[in-house]
Write a protein that holds these residues in place. Structure first.
Motif: not given
Lengths: 227, 227
Positions: B5-13
């Protein structure tokens, strides 16, 4: 009679220790179009005051029969005078909305989760009367924190709102009409602090449909109490 | 590592069955000015990702010591990776605000009853994450009606919010700082449905003052965990 308060659509008058609403022929609206959701007085419509008091009388007497506490005493429709028990509004005015079906501001707020016409099962919400801030939504904790409600009053008002709204819903249903939502006002009776329904109960308080057709307030009043 | 998931200030890996936040150097803002209240990514600031994870690590480990349930497992500050327990957000995202002093949207809504700086005694409110509708306020009944919360979760989240906010408030107070309000996120742990604090706890979540001076998020982080 002495006018002690001039409102947008009603004045408050007093005489011989009694208090009355005087229903005016002014309605809220904008650009010459009647809109109960508007906060400004937009125009005068002959007969609108009479329609509002007649419909209010009809419903307040129904509530009386159902033992629902209100500020209503009696109504003189021809003179557009309703005798009421003096009551104090909560804070600077509080509106309580009961929603049977989703529409209007509910969709504007929660359109990510609901669509027009969704069943809302008599959901109740509270908004502050504040023209400048577009009548903001407020939760129970903030109402208590800001000194607008006392502990326990939120649940009491919610319960009364549901009972009152159901009475009106059922009355309209029997006429083939469907009420989507309704806006009520409550106050504390002077002397006892009992929570009661105040203000009026007329077409402008509710959104009513016949099938897909919106029934505007004055027509609704005609359908219920005649001309 | 796989970015899921690509977020505004963080991604989930994810890697080897483990889940991580990757903190980016992007911050929300508008016209080149950092503003945690903005919903758009406005600019990149070198070191902002590291500051956010370092401050989050500091507070999540404090909560752990206090037995407050969170999704936090561990943090590798240099690589900006935080290992977390997978959790599901409520509905399409819910924010919970705890207010110690009145400011911002509280005043925009309730300015008829409160002024900037008034004591709000850890008042808690819920808003929906919805950029398009300006993160609308929502009450307990609507949260349950719309299937966002289950019965009982509102009070549980409110209680957790107050405890968590108090821990942070006290930590800052000891440094001569005053937190006016803070925004938290909760979710249900995958598997158990336990309600836990999720997301991050960094300068962008809170409004902090030193006397009359607003402390912007990166400076706040520096004051707490250094460069």
């Amino acid at each position: 009679m002495k006018t002690i308060y001039e409102g947008k659509t009603k004045d408050i008058r007093q005489e011989d220790g009694k208090t009355y609403f005087y229903f005016k022929d002014d309605v809220t609206g904008k650009d010459g179009v009647f809109d109960p959701g508007e906060n400004q007085v937009g125009l005068s419509i002959e007969g609108s005051g009479r329609a509002c008091i007649a419909m209010s009388k009809y419903f307040f007497e129904k509530f009386e029969a159902d033992k629902i506490p209100t500020h209503y005493i009696s109504a003189d429709v021809d003179n557009r005078l309703m005798e009421i028990k003096p009551a104090k509004v909560f804070g600077k005015g509080l509106e309580v909305i009961c929603r049977f079906k989703a529409t209007g501001s509910f969709i504007r707020r929660y359109g990510k989760y609901a669509k027009d016409g969704d069943d809302l099962n008599r959901y109740v919400e509270f908004t502050l009367k504040d023209d400048e801030r577009q009548d903001p939504l407020i939760n129970e904790d903030a109402l208590v924190l800001l000194g607008i409600l006392k502990e326990g009053e939120y649940d009491r008002i919610k319960e009364l709102t549901r009972s009152i709204s159901q009475v009106i819903y059922d009355d309209l249903k029997a006429r083939g009409l469907e009420m989507y939502d309704i806006k009520l006002e409550f106050g504390r009776l002077e002397g006892s602090d009992e929570v009661v329904l105040i203000d009026e109960v007329s077409g402008g308080n509710m959104r009513v449909y016949k099938g897909d057709e919106y029934i505007e307030p004055l027509r609704l009043s005609e359908m219920i109490v005649g001309k």
